[in-house]
Design a protein around this motif. Structure first.
Motif: not given
Lengths: 489, 489
Positions: B305-312, B314-315, B349
């Motif tokens: 439910n979070s764009g920011g965390f989904s980027v982190i 994914t890394d 994500p």
């Protein structure tokens, strides 16, 4: 930062009056601001309501007689041009566009809408956003989540992601990290990360800056502001999108072009920014940097109650870049005087369970052990691992609480000696599992955690987190040495 | 393992009667065994007492009329030769020497004491220990900590360290990991890690073996038994002492010669043992291996439910060795039908917050989204990240509990479809901070955690843990492919 620019930022961080445009019964901004000192200088705007939360609700910002410094815009994206036009008309100097649904959607029509907003506001009103949470400022009472801590503190946050900014506040409250400002800047059609860096570098309330970003529109300026800020205070940065797939996710999240990992690594290195690789590491390092002196070397001592874990964690320390050197002969000799033989090894890590638990009949206490260890010239910092309240509980029954309070006093007195008299960092680990449902166990662990926090120590729920935080302290100390600003050695 | 050897081990794991020699009011073994079905076949020995916990206490094991299969020896180290002589005299076949203070102290006199015990017991009685916690066996009721779970389960543990063995049980109970046997073998003067490996490899109650070791006395035999066991079931291993400082700590802990990291790495690789680098990774992988099908590739989808965390994150996935590939055009098209535009990105994500929260007015549910995603041919497994109950709480107030139950039902139905109909692994992350004191928040998170556990899913408190566990599942699947035993592709 020049005075004029600083004054522009004052509207964002210390507005005298705030309007929430698009307020409703359940919008987080109204709820958040109603719970801080901003409450009395808050104006709600929404043509659908006459009153909200006992406050008059205005049809338009133009209907408010009082002057407004700062508008929070929470209307659907297509309505933002109209609302911003009214803000400009009203003479508002600063606006936060919360609304999402602009360029980050990847849809052409929405990109055009963003361009329209950009053009419309240029040189007329400064903008943070769109697609962001805006500003939390403990001192002025600005807030964007209702249950955030309003305590002022030393950490300034700049985050491209709204949920990451929220998590700073949510986890900060739990982990004893207090904030000067938390800034979520989203699509950055006007004010961008370098602007906020420039501001926080000169902000006397901010002692450490923590960044989360996914990309930048102006790498040169970012580099300049990172360099300038890093000369003034520690900067921690987590860059999202450091892998091909992560970079694609970032692009679909904030529309950022992420750049190559190598470019970012070297940007951070060249500017003296401490790059971290996870959100927890970012939080943990911020806590350490605001709660500890810096170490003068990489030698650490760990005091634990488990041989097995001390071996595992020694490996972790070394892998993290620290060292767990042998004690000097003198240290070993002194420790042997106070630590009984069976089941303990006089070495570093010090697995000194009988004195660890302060059981009767030992010739010395844990405070004595800490004082001996911290004088060792190879030891530059200490990690004290407190665990296994269960073990004490089994033996002590009802006597546990009293025993524990005594033990905590001893530990804190040793740790304060290490930090305040000798000047060496002390990290505390009070192990606790997130899913633990043993309420008594949780109660005592949290009691110990708070006692150390009240003593001003950084406390972590896992040993790995303590070690990583200590390593980041060491990295910062090393960097200061290299730059010849201050050398703690 | 031949029948005779298997029979010897039966005395250790399924004794008909157990004596605790050196029992006292507060010894953990008596307490632990009094709380399991072993209670009625338990004999306590200590000349100091006539009775303990309502049980007769014997002066010597020789005074017990009943036959004893297994003795737990918890007397000071110097008394162990006398006590073991009596055990041999009594005809006891298996003994666990808990007592510490032998070779692990590094003291010459104590090393001699260990040799004496070794000589005295050779070919007369089999020994586990000294300096260890001995054996926990859920099925027979053997236990060494009073509050461990007595539920039987699929994970067999062999640990050189006693506290590590204890932590398996303590954290296992919290994290829904259930054990067939937990073995803490310490200084290993007789039975050693390879013996227990041989036993667990053939033990039908054990589906996954988890090892913690610091060294070995017989590398060749260890290699042989690892190879044999790894052909029968997954073996996870954490080796303590993989750095110079860690190896020194290991040597002072168990007296082990740790060997070079390269030797150990290649031993594990050659034998098909899945080496892990932290205790949490060991636990998390054991949970995944006993609660999930294996993935047929490294492509994962994350639903957050979070764009920011989904980027982190994914890394993190990519760094861990997995992939977060783009959805196929068809998947994207199908998802777009059920996910509204503003603030969400249709990508992997999947940051699909409006349907994530099951708010009214959406054309589809989270279950629908999961069903679409899991059919994508590039997606081999799913990580579902559940977080932010806070967010729902703000909007729903008293309606939260009912809403949440409905939402959890939807999520579980989607996840069960993915796992049971399509055969792809599903990892669940229910984020919770260890130090959180928001009791309502904790209550709901734990409610969601348990609902997924009841559905048979592995649940983790951090996204990183879920990812790492999934990566270990993938490693095991890859290994099976290579060895041509079973290929899930």
């Amino acid at each position: 930062m020049n005075t004029e620019k600083m004054k522009e930022f004052e509207y964002f961080f210390y507005p005298k009056a705030v309007a929430v445009i698009g307020a409703s019964y359940d919008d987080g901004f109204s709820q958040a601001l109603m719970s801080t000192k901003m409450k009395d200088n808050l104006f709600l705007v929404n043509p659908k309501y006459e009153e909200l939360s006992g406050k008059k609700c205005y049809t338009s910002v133009l209907d408010i007689n009082d002057g407004i410094d700062y508008a929070i815009i929470a209307v659907p994206a297509p309505l933002t041009p109209k609302v911003l036009t009214e803000c400009i008309q009203k003479g508002i100097k600063a606006a936060h566009v919360f609304s999402a649904g602009f360029s980050e959607t990847g849809i052409e029509e929405r990109k055009r809408l963003e361009d329209e907003v950009k053009k419309l506001t240029k040189d007329k009103i400064r903008i943070i956003g769109p697609n962001c949470m805006g500003i939390h400022c403990s001192k002025s009472g600005l807030a964007f989540i209702p249950d955030a801590s309003t305590e002022e503190g030393p950490v300034g946050v700049i985050s491209q992601s709204g949920t990451v900014a929220e998590q700073f506040l949510t986890l900060g409250k739990i982990r004893n990290i207090k904030f000067s400002k938390v800034i979520s800047y989203g699509n950055a059609i006007d004010l961008d990360c370098p602007d906020f860096l420039e501001y926080l570098a000169d902000d006397s309330e901010t002692k450490v800056i923590a960044l989360y970003m996914e990309g930048t529109k102006d790498g040169k300026r970012l580099k300049l502001e990172l360099s300038k800020a890093a000369k003034k205070k520690p900067i921690l940065a987590l860059k999202g999108g450091m892998t091909a797939h992560g970079s694609r996710a970032a692009s679909s999240h904030t529309g950022s072009l992420a750049g190559s990992p190598e470019t970012w690594n070297s940007l951070f290195k060249q500017t003296g920014t401490l790059q971290v690789t996870s959100f927890d590491e970012l939080l943990d390092a911020a806590l350490a940097l605001t709660h500890s002196p810096l170490p003068s070397g990489k030698g650490i001592s760990m005091i634990t109650n488990s041989g097995g874990f001390s071996v595992i964690e020694t490996d972790s320390c070394v892998k993290a870049g620290l060292e767990v050197p042998q004690f000097s002969e003198e240290t070993t000799r002194e420790l042997r005087k106070i630590v009984p033989i069976a089941g303990t090894s006089i070495g570093n890590p010090l697995d000194a369970w009988p004195i660890y638990y302060n059981m009767p009949g030992n010739p010395g206490t844990l405070a004595d052990a800490i004082k001996i260890v911290i004088h060792d010239k190879n030891i530059h910092s200490l990690v004290l691992h407190f665990d296994e309240i269960n073990y004490l509980r089994r033996f002590l029954g009802d006597a546990l609480e009293g025993h524990l309070k005594e033990l905590v006093k001893l530990m804190i007195s040793g740790c304060q000696y290490a930090r305040d008299e000798i000047g060496k960092p002390v990290m505390i680990c009070v192990s606790l599992d997130a899913y633990s449902e043993d309420e008594e166990d949780r109660k005592y662990h949290l009691m110990v955690k708070k006692a150390f926090e009240n003593g001003g120590f950084p406390v972590y729920s896992s040993l790995n987190a303590s070690i990583k935080a200590l390593f980041n302290l060491y990295r910062y100390a090393e960097q200061l040495c290299k730059e010849d600003h201050i050398c703690v050695r």
